[in-house]
Design a protein around this motif. Structure first.
Motif, PDB file in Angstrom:
ATOM      1  N   ARG A  82       0.851  -1.194   0.000  1.00 30.82           N
ATOM      2  CA  ARG A  82       0.000   0.000   0.000  1.00 30.82           C
ATOM      3  C   ARG A  82       0.882   1.238   0.000  1.00 30.82           C
ATOM      4  N   PRO A  83       1.345   1.633  -1.205  1.00 28.07           N
ATOM      5  CA  PRO A  83       2.165   2.840  -1.224  1.00 28.07           C
ATOM      6  C   PRO A  83       1.342   4.056  -0.797  1.00 28.07           C
TER       7      PRO A  83
ATOM      8  N   GLN B  75       3.202   0.604   4.661  1.00 26.45           N
ATOM      9  CA  GLN B  75       2.346  -0.437   5.222  1.00 26.45           C
ATOM     10  C   GLN B  75       1.809  -1.343   4.119  1.00 26.45           C
ATOM     11  N   ILE B  76       1.385  -2.539   4.554  1.00 27.21           N
ATOM     12  CA  ILE B  76       0.759  -3.429   3.580  1.00 27.21           C
ATOM     13  C   ILE B  76      -0.624  -3.801   4.109  1.00 27.21           C
ATOM     14  N   PRO B  77      -1.573  -4.010   3.191  1.00 26.88           N
ATOM     15  CA  PRO B  77      -2.894  -4.447   3.651  1.00 26.88           C
ATOM     16  C   PRO B  77      -2.820  -5.935   3.967  1.00 26.88           C
ATOM     17  N   LEU B  78      -3.190  -6.312   5.188  1.00 28.40           N
ATOM     18  CA  LEU B  78      -3.123  -7.730   5.555  1.00 28.40           C
ATOM     19  C   LEU B  78      -4.234  -8.512   4.875  1.00 28.40           C
ATOM     20  N   MET B  79      -5.240  -7.754   4.427  1.00 26.18           N
ATOM     21  CA  MET B  79      -6.325  -8.421   3.727  1.00 26.18           C
ATOM     22  C   MET B  79      -6.769  -7.544   2.581  1.00 26.18           C
ATOM     23  N   LYS B  80      -7.142  -8.174   1.483  1.00 28.69           N
ATOM     24  CA  LYS B  80      -7.659  -7.405   0.350  1.00 28.69           C
ATOM     25  C   LYS B  80      -8.882  -8.110  -0.204  1.00 28.69           C
ATOM     26  N   VAL B  81      -9.809  -7.306  -0.681  1.00 27.57           N
ATOM     27  CA  VAL B  81     -11.047  -7.855  -1.233  1.00 27.57           C
ATOM     28  C   VAL B  81     -11.088  -7.529  -2.719  1.00 27.57           C
TER      29      VAL B  81
ATOM     30  N   PRO C 122      -2.394  -5.990  15.829  1.00 32.24           N
ATOM     31  CA  PRO C 122      -3.355  -4.889  15.801  1.00 32.24           C
ATOM     32  C   PRO C 122      -3.562  -4.450  14.356  1.00 32.24           C
ATOM     33  N   ALA C 123      -4.786  -4.492  13.884  1.00 30.45           N
ATOM     34  CA  ALA C 123      -5.049  -4.095  12.501  1.00 30.45           C
ATOM     35  C   ALA C 123      -6.472  -3.601  12.430  1.00 30.45           C
ATOM     36  N   ARG C 124      -6.622  -2.328  12.810  1.00 24.04           N
ATOM     37  CA  ARG C 124      -7.979  -1.807  12.882  1.00 24.04           C
ATOM     38  C   ARG C 124      -8.411  -1.205  11.556  1.00 24.04           C
ATOM     39  N   ASP C 125      -7.789  -0.092  11.193  1.00 20.20           N
ATOM     40  CA  ASP C 125      -8.276   0.631  10.025  1.00 20.20           C
ATOM     41  C   ASP C 125      -7.771  -0.016   8.749  1.00 20.20           C
ATOM     42  N   GLY C 126      -8.664  -0.651   8.016  1.00 14.94           N
ATOM     43  CA  GLY C 126      -8.306  -1.226   6.727  1.00 14.94           C
ATOM     44  C   GLY C 126      -7.354  -2.392   6.850  1.00 14.94           C
ATOM     45  N   ARG C 127      -7.223  -2.954   8.046  1.00 19.45           N
ATOM     46  CA  ARG C 127      -6.352  -4.124   8.250  1.00 19.45           C
ATOM     47  C   ARG C 127      -4.938  -3.873   7.708  1.00 19.45           C
ATOM     48  N   LEU C 128      -4.427  -2.678   8.043  1.00 19.57           N
ATOM     49  CA  LEU C 128      -3.093  -2.332   7.530  1.00 19.57           C
ATOM     50  C   LEU C 128      -2.024  -2.677   8.545  1.00 19.57           C
ATOM     51  N   LEU C 129      -0.901  -3.133   8.044  1.00 18.47           N
ATOM     52  CA  LEU C 129       0.220  -3.444   8.926  1.00 18.47           C
ATOM     53  C   LEU C 129       1.369  -2.501   8.584  1.00 18.47           C
ATOM     54  N   ARG C 130       1.841  -1.780   9.606  1.00 14.88           N
ATOM     55  CA  ARG C 130       3.018  -0.933   9.385  1.00 14.88           C
ATOM     56  C   ARG C 130       4.249  -1.830   9.399  1.00 14.88           C
ATOM     57  N   VAL C 131       4.993  -1.815   8.310  1.00 10.50           N
ATOM     58  CA  VAL C 131       6.129  -2.731   8.166  1.00 10.50           C
ATOM     59  C   VAL C 131       7.330  -2.158   8.915  1.00 10.50           C
ATOM     60  N   ARG C 132       7.908  -3.003   9.796  1.00 13.99           N
ATOM     61  CA  ARG C 132       9.150  -2.580  10.471  1.00 13.99           C
ATOM     62  C   ARG C 132      10.282  -3.276   9.741  1.00 13.99           C
ATOM     63  N   PHE C 133      10.958  -2.497   8.931  1.00 12.77           N
ATOM     64  CA  PHE C 133      12.012  -3.068   8.098  1.00 12.77           C
ATOM     65  C   PHE C 133      13.181  -3.505   8.975  1.00 12.77           C
ATOM     66  N   VAL C 134      13.704  -4.690   8.680  1.00  9.63           N
ATOM     67  CA  VAL C 134      14.819  -5.203   9.498  1.00  9.63           C
ATOM     68  C   VAL C 134      16.106  -5.081   8.678  1.00  9.63           C
TER      69      VAL C 134
ATOM     70  N   HIS D  35       9.950  -8.426   4.813  1.00  7.28           N
ATOM     71  CA  HIS D  35      10.008  -7.496   5.948  1.00  7.28           C
ATOM     72  C   HIS D  35       8.695  -7.537   6.728  1.00  7.28           C
ATOM     73  N   ALA D  36       7.583  -7.613   5.977  1.00  4.74           N
ATOM     74  CA  ALA D  36       6.272  -7.695   6.637  1.00  4.74           C
ATOM     75  C   ALA D  36       6.201  -8.980   7.468  1.00  4.74           C
ATOM     76  N   PHE D  37       6.742 -10.028   6.913  1.00  5.88           N
ATOM     77  CA  PHE D  37       6.768 -11.301   7.652  1.00  5.88           C
ATOM     78  C   PHE D  37       7.579 -11.154   8.934  1.00  5.88           C
ATOM     79  N   GLU D  38       8.732 -10.513   8.816  1.00  2.56           N
ATOM     80  CA  GLU D  38       9.577 -10.308  10.008  1.00  2.56           C
ATOM     81  C   GLU D  38       8.839  -9.484  11.046  1.00  2.56           C
ATOM     82  N   THR D  39       8.077  -8.486  10.562  1.00  4.89           N
ATOM     83  CA  THR D  39       7.302  -7.656  11.489  1.00  4.89           C
ATOM     84  C   THR D  39       6.335  -8.543  12.263  1.00  4.89           C
ATOM     85  N   LEU D  40       5.654  -9.441  11.521  1.00  5.32           N
ATOM     86  CA  LEU D  40       4.696 -10.338  12.180  1.00  5.32           C
ATOM     87  C   LEU D  40       5.419 -11.290  13.120  1.00  5.32           C
ATOM     88  N   ALA D  41       6.550 -11.818  12.644  1.00  3.91           N
ATOM     89  CA  ALA D  41       7.252 -12.852  13.407  1.00  3.91           C
ATOM     90  C   ALA D  41       7.848 -12.282  14.691  1.00  3.91           C
ATOM     91  N   ARG D  42       8.304 -11.019  14.655  1.00  8.55           N
ATOM     92  CA  ARG D  42       8.938 -10.453  15.858  1.00  8.55           C
ATOM     93  C   ARG D  42       7.915  -9.917  16.844  1.00  8.55           C
TER      94      ARG D  42
END
Ligand code: ADP
Length: 600
Positions: A146-147, A156-162, A201-213, A271-278
């Motif tokens: 989600r640029p 951020q990336i949308p964790l879900m898309k329709v 936590p993914a409230r608005d639009g199920r967006l995940l802020r990516v923490r780049f490693v 990176h998004a995966f790492e964010t989730l994993a950490r």
């Protein structure tokens, strides 16, 4: 003043909040976010993912994109042998390729544990991988990011898309994470997503802020295919497979850590995966918190400069600015994303406005006290100067009386002189005090109703002895039955002053005329004489305190030069004005114009 001050601060707040929604505010917030993100990397830890990338060198080595599936199949076989936790392939497999290669790939996919394939969103719905590949996969995830709409930077990336008719897909990285953790379904609540024991936590639009490693390991397809040691770098890791070749990969995005080079989509997913994993997620502070912070900033700035002054106020203002700048950074270190622009801009504007307001008020007060000081000094100088004359007369005469044995008539004359001079002194002091009180606003204006005729009659009665001495005729013309509202005593003072001036500045055996007229809601009361008069220049100055014309001084009648200034103040306090017409040698006519009612 209070209202103006706080309205100005409210305007600062509104302006700051409004600008924070413009591209300017957005750009500043984005920049600060990127900077804080780089400043707060996730704690160093061994990555739980690794990349298998198809870079330019690999493409050259395998013979281009057309030969990708065969080589990919070989690499996947080798990776599977290294026992990865999961494998997510961010390569479109929707079209048929070379039959032999497709079969080879299918076989490799079948041997790949926890396989996630990518699907692509098209206007018609999701474009899935070919069924033969799809059935080998444990899940299919979307591979979109989600640029930011302002600067096209992916944060951020949308964790879900329709797509299409509520056809939902979880993100590739989320599916890979779920499978790697051996979790069943993604459990959804309005606030967050639960994957096994991890709550995202993914409230608005199920967006995940990516923490780049910083430390993601990447192996190229060419390296993976090279004969040699087993690919142990993939053991136990979640492998993200994708094309990074500058020429072949279209999904490349700028990120906060890009440094000018766009990042391939597959890497963003890792990176998004790492964010989730950490498990350390950035959450956005609610919009109300931002508004409250802005409000606090404006209130604090307002209060600081309202209650404190001088350098402590400026120091407190600087402190407030420091806090406004530090809060987003402090909160970020506690994983809360707090907007920077609106509170900081509010603080700057509010401190600026209230500081200049204070500066302005302080300067105005200073100017006022300086003017007052000057006025006082002038008054004191005048009083001491004026008092000297009667005092010298009194001193000299009393000395004469004490030292010499004077004849009775001379003694009487001197005593009379002392008496009249001391009376003059007393009246001078009284007048002086009256003016001071009136201009300092200490003199209370009464609000009573009185007839103008009575005032004129009383004043004429009082001045008649002086007029008689000079054989001046006091002529009372028609005075209308008008009622004035205000302070009767002060009004008497005004009329009395005009009458005594008319008598003082007229030669003997002339006429002083008083007349009145009611014109609508205002009364015109004229006092006209046939005296020495004044020229244009003098007319302009007679209402100035202590001013006396040369001619008046020469006549020996001039008083303190305060009377008319008091008259003018009294008249303006009563909502009226004073007009003068005069010609040197021909006489003067002073007219009081006052709001009045007809006495019916
Ligand atoms: P003063 O006590 O000197 O009369 P005022 O303030 O009443 O003080 O008047 C200021 C000056 O205006 C006087 O000194 C005189 O020069 C001039 N003035 C006032 N009234 C008249 C008048 N009716 N005719 C000529 N000059 C006047």
């Amino acid at each position: 003043m209070i209202l103006g001050y706080w309205s100005a601060l409210a305007a600062c707040l509104l302006l700051a909040v409004a600008v924070s929604f413009t591209p300017l505010g957005g750009a500043i917030d984005n920049n600060v976010y990127d900077w804080l993100l780089r400043l707060n990397p996730p704690p160093a830890a061994a990555p739980q993912s690794a990349l298998l990338v198809v870079d330019d060198a690999s493409l050259t080595a395998i013979g281009g994109m057309r030969r990708l599936r065969g080589s990919l199949a070989q690499a996947l076989e080798r990776i599977a042998a290294a026992r990865p936790a999961a494998v997510a392939i961010d390569i479109q497999l929707a079209d048929e390729g070379d039959a032999a290669e497709d079969a080879q790939l299918e076989a490799a996919l079948a041997r790949t544990p926890n396989l996630v394939l990518a699907c692509d969103m098209t206007p018609g719905g999701w474009q899935e991988p070919l069924a033969r590949f799809r059935k080998r996969a444990a899940a299919v995830g979307h591979a979109h990011s989600r640029p930011d709409s302002l600067d096209m930077v992916t944060r951020q990336i949308p964790l879900m898309k329709v797509a299409g008719q509520f056809d939902r897909r979880w993100a590739l990285s989320l599916e890979a994470f779920r499978l790697a953790r051996g979790a069943g379904h993604v459990v959804e609540t309005p606030e967050d997503l639960e994957i096994g024991r991890t709550t995202v936590p993914a409230r608005d639009g199920r967006l995940l802020r990516v923490r780049f490693v910083p430390e993601l390991e990447s192996v190229s397809l060419r390296q993976a295919l090279a004969p040699g040691a087993p690919l142990t770098q993939f053991t136990g890791k979640t492998v993200f497979v994708g094309v990074t070749s500058q020429t072949a990969a279209q999904d490349r995005w700028m990120t906060p850590v890009s440094n000018g080079l766009p990042m391939p989509g597959v890497e963003i997913h890792a990176h998004a995966f790492e964010t989730l994993a950490r498990g350390r997620f950035l959450t956005d502070a609610p919009a109300t918190a931002m508004l409250v912070a802005c409000l606090l900033a404006a209130l604090t700035a307002g209060a600081v400069f309202w209650y404190i002054s001088g350098w402590p106020a400026y120091a407190a203002g600087a402190g407030l600015l420091a806090v406004a700048h530090a809060v987003p950074a402090l909160l970020f270190s506690r994983d809360i994303v707090f907007p920077f622009f609106a509170p900081a801009a509010t603080a700057w504007l509010a401190v600026g406005v209230s500081a200049s307001y204070q500066h302005f008020v302080v300067r105005r007060l200073l100017r006022k006290t300086e003017i007052e000081k000057g006025r006082y000094q002038q008054a004191i100088r005048f009083v001491t100067h004026e008092m000297r004359t009667p005092l010298t007369a009194i001193q000299g005469s009393s000395e004469l009386m004490g030292r010499y044995n004077l004849p009775e008539d001379k003694r009487k004359q001197i005593a009379e002189m002392i008496h009249s001079e001391s009376k003059r002194l007393a009246s001078m002091i009284r007048t002086f005090l009256d003016v001071e009180k009136l201009s300092a606003g200490q003199m209370e204006l009464k609000r009573e109703r009185f007839g103008v005729g009575e005032v004129v009659d009383l004043c004429l009665l009082r001045v008649s002895p002086v007029a008689e001495k000079k054989r001046i005729v006091l002529e009372r013309l028609e005075i209308p039955e008008a009622v004035l509202t205000g302070d009767r005593e002060l009004m008497e003072y005004a009329v009395y002053n005009l009458l005594t001036n008319a008598i003082k500045y007229s030669p003997a055996e002339t006429t002083v005329r008083v007349a009145g007229a009611l014109d609508g809601g205002s009364l015109r009361l004229e006092v006209a004489d046939q005296g020495i008069g004044m020229d244009e220049k003098e007319l302009k100055r007679i209402f100035t305190k202590f001013y006396r014309t040369k001619k008046a001084e020469a006549s020996g009648e001039a008083g303190t030069g305060i009377g008319l200034s008091i008259v003018e103040q009294i008249v303006t306090h009563h909502g009226g004005r004073i007009e003068v017409a005069s010609q040197p040698g021909k006489g003067s006519c002073f007219t009081l114009v006052l709001p009045a009612m007809h006495n019916s």
